[in-house]
Design an enzyme around this catalytic site. Structure first.
Site, PDB file in Angstrom:
ATOM      1  N   VAL A 149     -15.314 -12.125 -25.369  1.00 24.37           N
ATOM      2  CA  VAL A 149     -15.009 -13.347 -24.633  1.00 24.37           C
ATOM      3  C   VAL A 149     -15.991 -13.584 -23.476  1.00 24.37           C
ATOM      4  O   VAL A 149     -16.529 -14.681 -23.311  1.00 24.37           O
ATOM      5  CB  VAL A 149     -13.570 -13.285 -24.058  1.00 24.37           C
ATOM      6  CG1 VAL A 149     -13.252 -14.529 -23.254  1.00 24.37           C
ATOM      7  CG2 VAL A 149     -12.563 -13.096 -25.163  1.00 24.37           C
ATOM      8  N   ASP A 150     -16.243 -12.539 -22.675  1.00 29.55           N
ATOM      9  CA  ASP A 150     -17.014 -12.748 -21.449  1.00 29.55           C
ATOM     10  C   ASP A 150     -18.459 -13.179 -21.738  1.00 29.55           C
ATOM     11  O   ASP A 150     -18.946 -14.159 -21.172  1.00 29.55           O
ATOM     12  CB  ASP A 150     -17.001 -11.483 -20.581  1.00 29.55           C
ATOM     13  CG  ASP A 150     -15.582 -11.061 -20.217  1.00 29.55           C
ATOM     14  OD1 ASP A 150     -14.679 -11.910 -20.310  1.00 29.55           O
ATOM     15  OD2 ASP A 150     -15.382  -9.895 -19.849  1.00 29.55           O
ATOM     16  N   HIS A 166       7.908  -7.758  -3.985  1.00 27.24           N
ATOM     17  CA  HIS A 166       6.590  -8.121  -4.527  1.00 27.24           C
ATOM     18  C   HIS A 166       6.657  -9.437  -5.315  1.00 27.24           C
ATOM     19  O   HIS A 166       6.967  -9.420  -6.507  1.00 27.24           O
ATOM     20  CB  HIS A 166       6.072  -6.990  -5.423  1.00 27.24           C
ATOM     21  CG  HIS A 166       5.674  -5.797  -4.639  1.00 27.24           C
ATOM     22  ND1 HIS A 166       4.431  -5.640  -4.084  1.00 27.24           N
ATOM     23  CD2 HIS A 166       6.378  -4.703  -4.267  1.00 27.24           C
ATOM     24  CE1 HIS A 166       4.369  -4.510  -3.419  1.00 27.24           C
ATOM     25  NE2 HIS A 166       5.545  -3.918  -3.508  1.00 27.24           N
ATOM     26  N   LYS A 212     -10.126 -12.850 -15.974  1.00 27.07           N
ATOM     27  CA  LYS A 212     -10.183 -13.082 -17.426  1.00 27.07           C
ATOM     28  C   LYS A 212      -9.498 -14.385 -17.844  1.00 27.07           C
ATOM     29  O   LYS A 212     -10.026 -15.133 -18.663  1.00 27.07           O
ATOM     30  CB  LYS A 212      -9.500 -11.901 -18.127  1.00 27.07           C
ATOM     31  CG  LYS A 212      -9.728 -11.833 -19.598  1.00 27.07           C
ATOM     32  CD  LYS A 212     -11.036 -11.149 -19.849  1.00 27.07           C
ATOM     33  CE  LYS A 212     -11.244 -10.712 -21.264  1.00 27.07           C
ATOM     34  NZ  LYS A 212     -12.467  -9.885 -21.345  1.00 27.07           N
ATOM     35  N   GLU A 233       4.277 -11.086  -6.375  1.00 27.68           N
ATOM     36  CA  GLU A 233       3.132 -11.216  -7.285  1.00 27.68           C
ATOM     37  C   GLU A 233       3.362 -10.620  -8.670  1.00 27.68           C
ATOM     38  O   GLU A 233       2.613 -10.899  -9.590  1.00 27.68           O
ATOM     39  CB  GLU A 233       1.887 -10.577  -6.642  1.00 27.68           C
ATOM     40  CG  GLU A 233       1.886  -9.051  -6.536  1.00 27.68           C
ATOM     41  CD  GLU A 233       2.631  -8.498  -5.311  1.00 27.68           C
ATOM     42  OE1 GLU A 233       3.533  -9.188  -4.793  1.00 27.68           O
ATOM     43  OE2 GLU A 233       2.334  -7.360  -4.901  1.00 27.68           O
ATOM     44  N   GLY A 251       0.841  -1.199   0.000  1.00 23.25           N
ATOM     45  CA  GLY A 251       0.000   0.000   0.000  1.00 23.25           C
ATOM     46  C   GLY A 251       0.867   1.235   0.000  1.00 23.25           C
ATOM     47  O   GLY A 251       2.058   1.159   0.323  1.00 23.25           O
ATOM     48  N   CYS A 280       5.225  -6.282   1.538  1.00 19.03           N
ATOM     49  CA  CYS A 280       5.596  -4.858   1.564  1.00 19.03           C
ATOM     50  C   CYS A 280       4.921  -4.157   2.756  1.00 19.03           C
ATOM     51  O   CYS A 280       5.259  -4.446   3.896  1.00 19.03           O
ATOM     52  CB  CYS A 280       5.258  -4.223   0.224  1.00 19.03           C
ATOM     53  SG  CYS A 280       6.073  -2.653  -0.023  1.00 19.03           S
ATOM     54  N   TYR A 281       3.944  -3.305   2.510  1.00 20.97           N
ATOM     55  CA  TYR A 281       3.238  -2.669   3.632  1.00 20.97           C
ATOM     56  C   TYR A 281       2.720  -3.728   4.597  1.00 20.97           C
ATOM     57  O   TYR A 281       2.778  -3.565   5.818  1.00 20.97           O
ATOM     58  CB  TYR A 281       2.079  -1.820   3.087  1.00 20.97           C
ATOM     59  CG  TYR A 281       1.325  -1.032   4.143  1.00 20.97           C
ATOM     60  CD1 TYR A 281       1.712   0.269   4.464  1.00 20.97           C
ATOM     61  CD2 TYR A 281       0.226  -1.573   4.805  1.00 20.97           C
ATOM     62  CE1 TYR A 281       1.027   1.008   5.424  1.00 20.97           C
ATOM     63  CE2 TYR A 281      -0.463  -0.848   5.763  1.00 20.97           C
ATOM     64  CZ  TYR A 281      -0.062   0.447   6.074  1.00 20.97           C
ATOM     65  OH  TYR A 281      -0.742   1.161   7.019  1.00 20.97           O
TER      66      TYR A 281
END
Ligand code: XMP
Length: 518
Positions: free
Chosen positions: A231-232, A174, A374, A176, A57, A84-85
């Site tokens: 697509v959705d 990070h 997605k 991710e 954050g 991190c935060y």
């Protein structure tokens, strides 16, 4: 076993990467939900997560009123990973000390293993090292009692900490983001080994679950769905068809702003191959009339959106017993429309139709994809047998060619753009570039330039080609397509499309440009 029985809770402290954490957890085949950091504590207990991840954050933990979690969260006996935060919050809670770094650290760093890294780093280091992505202005200076340092970098002596007995872990970097190669190993290890999730969240099981729950919700009622060819909505249609067969009717509105042969392709895929009931409404004239004289991009979006609703409503009224409206809403739409809290999303363009149709339609909403990202929607689409080209199609904006014809929309312009775009996309497919880039399309510029063809002077329109590479469509780089390919596309467009004598290539990134031109 219920696919929601293993859950990870991600508490969001406002990092731009929080959605990526959720995607990494899902890639480990574990269900997770993302909630604001101040989620009600009782609700957290009721949610009963197997593990909790605290995101990064923009704030500092020592600021007055800095976002925090209920202190008792750490006493639940649930494994926690602070990123991190999140790690700074964890360290401070247990009596550690967090201080400003002096200089913001942003970018690559070499993470070096310290002491005996416990379970979190299982299989992560190669020869005791691994590159990671850092983005922080504070760091942990003194670690709390009971914790140990398990990794460091040149600038961050405390880059990762653990308290194995209490299953508490913190990383300053990070894991991710894609800039941390192999970072997914850390998330995977946390959810599978530390939180002991087996990984129920697989395309096959998601379909099975969705089919059962659609049947339960809908009963014997009729469902209508606005099919766009994207697509959705396509995957939603295929899924609902699998669940309730003929109780589904799709409405496909051809607004004259579609890509070449798109209407026919949608009809072929759904009506002919899959036996879905599809009503095709040819409404080109209505849309062109509605747009006539309008040049403002947001007004154009509004006109197209409203007309779509009018037409959809007229068609829906003809279907007896239709009490459900199905939509291809996906998880990021849900997060983003609830996301006013962090005050991040500034409205640059009014994109998404989250919230559906107006209240007066009185239809109940069926949103079978609303827990999915997605990439999960695509995996399900493939599993349901939708054609590869449909599942891996680049995004196409709701207002279609309406926002790719700059200024006023005219049929002549739409016809020229459709042909140019089709050539461009065909060449991208044959050269193998379509799947390597995130989004490509042609744009029609309503200006004329001088050219020469044979011995004659020409004075014709300009087509611009756009191709971008992006993970999240929030930022994007222009694609460095090979010159030979661009050259072939340019000559084909100029030779084959009447009315065009010049092709340009867009070399702007986002920001400061946007992906679409309007
Ligand atoms: P921008 O142009 O904002 O686009 O960089 C980001 C992504 O959103 C798509 N886009 C839209 N999608 N309705 C949509 O459904 C819209 O009005 C709209 N405008 C942009 C765009 O194609 C890109 O993928």
């Amino acid at each position: 076993m219920d696919i929601h029985s293993e859950k990870i809770l991600i508490l969001d402290f406002g990092s731009q990467y929080t959605q990526l954490i959720a995607r990494r957890v899902r890639e480990a085949h574990v269900y997770c939900e993302l909630h604001p950091f101040d989620m009600n504590f009782e609700a957290i207990k009721e949610f009963a997560p197997r593990g909790i991840i605290l995101s990064g954050g923009p704030k500092s933990v020592y600021d007055d009123g800095a976002p925090a979690v209920e202190e008792a969260l750490f006493d639940l006996g649930i494994p926690v990973l602070g990123i991190c935060y999140g790690m700074q919050l964890l360290a401070r809670h247990f009596g550690g000390n967090v201080v400003p770094t002096g200089k913001r650290e942003y970018g690559h760093a070499d993470l070096v293993s310290q002491n005996t890294p416990g379970p979190l780093f299982d299989g992560f280091f190669i020869d005791g090292k691994s590159p990671v992505w850092m983005s922080h202005g504070d760091h942990v200076e003194k670690i709390p009692d009971g914790f140990e340092i398990i990794a460091q970098t040149d600038n961050a002596p405390v880059a990762a900490i653990q308290n194995v007995d209490r299953n508490l872990y913190g990383v300053q970097f990070h894991p991710e983001v894609n800039h941390t190669p192999r970072g997914e190993i850390i998330v995977d290890t946390f959810v599978r080994k530390i939180c002991r999730c087996q990984g129920q969240w697989t395309p096959g099981k998601i379909i099975e679950y969705a089919v059962t729950s659609i049947r339960e919700q809908v009963g014997t009622d009729q469902v209508i769905l606005g099919l766009s060819g994207g697509v959705d909505s396509s995957v939603a249609a295929a899924l609902i068809k699998r669940a309730i067969g003929d109780q589904l009717t799709c409405v496909f509105v051809d607004n004259g702003l579609l890509r070449l042969a798109e209407g026919d392709q949608v009809m072929a895929t759904f009506a002919e191959n899959m036996g879905v009931k599809v009503i095709r409404v040819n409404a080109e004239d209505r849309f062109l009339q509605g747009l006539s004289g309008e040049t403002d991009p947001e007004q154009k979006r509004r006109i197209i959106g409203n007309l779509f609703i009018d037409i959809f409503e007229e068609e829906a009224a003809r279907i007896t017993n239709a009490t459900w409206l199905a939509q291809g809403t996906i998880y990021p739409d849900v997060i983003e429309s609830a996301g006013g809290k962090t005050g991040k999303a500034q409205n640059i363009k009014s994109h998404h139709n989250v919230g559906g149709l107006p209240d007066y339609m009185k239809l109940k909403l069926l949103e079978p994809l609303k827990e999915l990202f997605k990439d999960e929607v695509r995996a399900i689409g493939e599993e349901l047998g939708l054609p590869h080209q449909m599942v891996w199609r680049h995004p196409f904006p709701g207002p279609g060619l309406g926002v790719r014809i700059l200024g006023e929309v005219k049929k002549e312009y739409a016809d020229i753009l459709r042909q140019a775009d089709a050539i461009y996309i065909e060449e991208l497919y044959t050269s193998g570039y379509y799947d390597k880039i995130s989004q490509a399309f042609a744009v029609f510029l309503p200006v004329k330039s001088v050219g020469v063809m044979g011995d004659g002077r020409t004075y014709e329109y300009v087509i611009t080609l756009r191709a971008v590479e992006t993970k999240d469509f929030m930022t994007a780089d222009w694609s460095k397509l090979p010159y030979a390919l661009l050259s072939r596309i340019s000559s084909r467009i100029i030779n084959e499309v009447r009315g065009v004598n010049r092709v340009a290539y867009d070399i702007s990134s986002k920001p400061p440009s946007t992906i679409e031109w309007e």
